[in-house]
Each structure stands twice: as structure tokens, then as C-alpha cells.
Scaffold this motif. Sequence first.
Motif, PDB file in Angstrom:
ATOM      1  N   GLU A 182      33.483 -55.036-118.462  1.00 49.17           N
ATOM      2  CA  GLU A 182      34.574 -55.279-117.524  1.00 49.17           C
ATOM      3  C   GLU A 182      34.828 -54.093-116.594  1.00 49.17           C
ATOM      4  N   ASP A 183      34.077 -53.032-116.758  1.00 50.68           N
ATOM      5  CA  ASP A 183      34.271 -51.835-115.941  1.00 50.68           C
ATOM      6  C   ASP A 183      33.823 -52.110-114.505  1.00 50.68           C
ATOM      7  N   ARG A 186      30.258 -51.349-113.553  1.00 44.13           N
ATOM      8  CA  ARG A 186      29.173 -52.034-114.254  1.00 44.13           C
ATOM      9  C   ARG A 186      28.010 -52.419-113.343  1.00 44.13           C
TER      10      ARG A 186
END
Length: 422
Positions: A182-183, A186
Amino acid sequence: MSPSSEPVELYGPEYKRDPYPLYAELRERGPVHRVRFPSGVCAWLVTGYEAAHRALTDPRLGKHHSRGNAAWRARASIMPEPQHSQLQVHLLHQDPPRHTALRRLITDAFAPQRVEALRPRFQAMADALLDGLPDSGGADLVEVFAARFPFQVLAEVIGLPAEFADHFDRDWGKVVQPVGPEDPGRPAYEARLRGLQQYIADLVRHKRAEGGEDLLSRLVAARDAGQLGREELDSMVFQLLVAGQEPVTNQITTALVTLLRHPTQLKALASRPERLPHAVEELLRHDSAFELTTWRFFAEDTELYGTRIPAGDSVIVSLSAANRDDRQFPEADALHFDRTPNPHLAFGHGIHFCPGAALARIELQIALGTLLRRLPELRLAVPEEKLAWTPAVLARGVGRLPVTYGGCPYAGSGANGSDAAC
């Protein structure tokens, strides 16, 4: 400590800047602690020299990722498929007998006698990197030296062709820094993975066509002879390219920051370079670039130093906490270049002891010796609190190290910022 205890958080700028007060507190409380990392994964941290030393040789603790339980895999297996299966079966994630067979393929390239014979070549590389600098001024030592010297040495040792060395993107090294699904970072993380994987594929193809007696060529030949699987070959090349140079870059920076904090010892070392071998060992102990080990797992619920560890939970050893244990190293927080003996754990211990330790020692001796000789009156160009420590979970180091050197050591300290004090 029970599994339900609130974990200690091992992240944040203050922790990365100086984790040692927390490690001291944890050592006093006991040898095993529940901790949480930035990805959200929880683990069991082993602190203290004796506990760490024993854990590193405990045959019940395995390294293969298949030992991890579902809770661990849900958060810790950050690298997505297919890359996780294709790049994560290297030595650090293997157990005997497979670990023994794979390690045997690389040990000759890093044998102490071989790398010692290459010392003059490494010294020439270090000097060449500094030849373009003025006699006095300023520089970012990561950019001009610490990020470049270890990679040049690695390329020489493993047989990385010049055209591939020129096109290696140091940013690929960040793939070992966890970036959760969820970063927002990513997509960039996955792009790095794909770029590195394509680089490895091209390199293997080149080495297969060219042949040779260097380490990379021998690994490709071992793959073609059936001694290695495709994923094992790619993973070992991945490990060499990333773990073979970034830790040395970080260790050069941690050692320099330590010396800059101790100007008296810095000056003494600059005037007596014959002390470098002992000084390097103490700098490795005092602030290791390998702060923590990678995961280990018990196959079944097991008691570790009075704490019950569930099967498949990750166990991590704090090398830095062990190296600052006063019970093993008197005045452990102090810097003593004459400390003897100095059985630090900066390179680990047991069957997973770093195979490149002899090479790393030579690199550090040459790097520090060359910098202190070529850049007199070395000092930070920014307040120490402005240094940005890498957020990597297992490693310590700074991404930039701005310094000034030469000229007046008290420049800027006079009235109105002048160098009248000189």
C-alpha cells in the motif's frame, strides 16, 4: 515475554540516527524482545553478546523462507512474485546441506590470500577516485568515493564486465528496503526490481556467451552443468551485486561519522596508518553497517532464553546490540583502537558468517587510509543532526556525507563567520 506483549518499534528517524540507547535498555531487560518493523511485521529480537553468539549457531533456527508462518508471510515477504521466488533463494535464505553446496561455489573468489594479492589494484582504484579533487574544498564522500569504490572492487573480484559495471544503477540496491503493497512508493520499487532482474538476465546471457574463469562465469557454468537451478543462479548474482557492495558503502560512512565524532582519534589514526587494521575492527564493532541479521525461524514452538517463540515467527539477532555489550566489551560505548581481543559480530557468526569478510576488511583499511591521507583536516560540512540515515531495516549508513578538508581547520569560526581564527 508473552506473544501478546506490545512490540517495541524499531523504526523512525531518531532510532535510525542512534539506536544504541534503545539497545542498552533492551539488553538490561533481557535477551529476547518482541519488536515491530516499518512494514508492520513483528519479530523476536535477540540482544546481548552471549545470547546473540549462541543464536547465530543454534541449529534449530533455519533461514529458508518456507519456514515462515502465515502471519510472517503476510507482511514480511514484501518482494512480489515472480521476483520473490526468482531472486530470494540465495545463500542468506538457505540451510544445510544446500547452503553448504552453494557457499562452496563462491568461497575461492573471496579467499583471504586471493583478495590480499589484489590490494595494490584496490589501492590504485581508491587513489584514482580522489585524483580529481582539489587540494582543499568540499565534497560529498558518498557520491565521490564511498558509493563508487566498493562497486569497483566488487566488479574486479567477481568478473563484472566494464560495460555492465558502467550501466549498473545503484538505485537498484534499494530493492532490499521494504516497501509495502500500500506504500505510494510501491510502483517505483517494482520498477527497480524489474530493471535489476533484466540486468541480471542480460549479464548471465553475456557470461554464457563469453566464458571465462571469473566467479560470474563459473556460476553460469555451474548452472549449465546442473549444479544450480535458474532461480539459484539469478539469486546468487543478485546477492553479489547488492549485498556485495552496499554494506561496504554503508560501513565506510558509519566509520567516517564515528571518526568525525572523535577528532582526536581521527588525527591519531591519520598520523599512524599502521594502526588501521586494529582501528577498522574497532570501528566495525562500534557501529556496524549490518545492524540486524536477516530472518531465522524455529520449525516448532520453542523456548529461547525463557521466551516461548511460536513456530514460523521470525527471530532476528541484533549484531549492533551485541557489539555494545559491556559484559563482553569493557566500556563498550567508547572507541578504543587498541581493544584486544575484539571478537565482534559485525560479520555475523557460524555457517552464515559473511564470506566476503576478508575483502571488506581490506576495502575498509584502504578506504579510510586513503581518505585520511588524501583529505587532511577532514571535518563535517553540515551539523551532524542534518545527516540523513538510511531507513533500511537491517542496515546502517548515511546517504550523503558532506565534508570539507584542507585549508584552515577552524574556517568560519572567527568573528562574523570569517577565518580570522587561523
